[in-house]
Scaffold this motif. Sequence first.
Motif, PDB file in Angstrom:
ATOM      1  N   GLY A  12       1.194 -37.029 -33.854  1.00 57.51           N
ATOM      2  CA  GLY A  12       2.282 -36.625 -33.356  1.00 57.51           C
ATOM      3  C   GLY A  12       2.660 -36.659 -32.011  1.00 57.51           C
TER       4      GLY A  12
ATOM      5  N   ARG B 262       5.624 -32.333 -36.181  1.00 56.97           N
ATOM      6  CA  ARG B 262       4.203 -32.486 -36.677  1.00 56.97           C
ATOM      7  C   ARG B 262       3.382 -31.804 -35.554  1.00 56.97           C
TER       8      ARG B 262
ATOM      9  N   SER C  47       6.287 -37.054 -33.064  1.00 57.96           N
ATOM     10  CA  SER C  47       6.943 -36.263 -33.988  1.00 57.96           C
ATOM     11  C   SER C  47       6.921 -34.615 -33.623  1.00 57.96           C
TER      12      SER C  47
END
Length: 313
Positions: free
Chosen positions: A253, A270, A267
């Motif tokens: 991520g 994440r 992300s």
Amino acid sequence: MPNSNVANTQRFVTAPTTVVSAKPVVLSAPDRGEDLQVRVSAPATGGDLPIIVFSHGFGWSMNGYAPLADFWAAHGFVVLQPTHLDSRTLGLPADDPRTPRIWRFRVEDLKRVLDELDVLEASVPGLRGRLDRGRVAVAGHSWGAQTASTLLGARVLDSGGVPGEDMSDPRVKAGVLLALPGRGDDLTPLAAESLPFMNPSFDDMATPALIVAGDHDRSALSTRGPDWFTDPYFLSPGSKSLLTLFGAEHALGGVPGYEVAETTDESPERVALVQQLTWAYLRSALYPEDTSWRAARSALEEDPQPLGKLQSK
């Protein structure tokens, strides 16, 4: 709206504090051919601070992994980040005579950091006397995770399958291993030929550790799929936990840094989950009375659409 998985785990994390940092702190290393540069990050206040020694992935340096190092330091840890010889900042040529032994130099770098805590402590104004040297953890990502794993008891097998030197360190009480490669007999032929040190045995890796793997992490070094990165959990003894991140590739991520080119699965949610769960794990591993990890596990298990799943043994 933030994923409820992240929101739930935020409940047990302490409030962040101001961080002070010093770099480069230079440790003399004549046998290495290059002095060791280290970044030291610590909370501005507080005492009896636990320690994390972090090993970066291939090509990175003490300047990387801010999402983890900054978070851990802001939440009570002293984070020590050495720059290994493979760092792009050093520019060692591929034919440098040290190249075949860089994996060993990496391990020695982590041990040197622990040997030189007096020097590192003195590098940050106001830090002297505030370290808890009895509460030490190691962490690492990718090649750095393999480096850190040797201090937890992992060993490199020779061509005949015989375990090499035991390089574990009794000063280290716990570890966090992010995207740690698995068994060497699952390497591609090219990787097996050019990277013989990537032939680990986890049979003696008994120190408690949290292994973090992405279920979309496919390595060009392995003939297997993402499950290769779960070998360290299933093949090691002792107290271990496995966090499998859904949809995560090798950067999990974005743990190496914000908006870096090699993060193909960026992300923030994440990364936030990795920050919080690794913090909780190390808190509870170093302080047995601490309930942060238990609370984090419950929060993750309660979420009907989690970013990942946890297993423990």
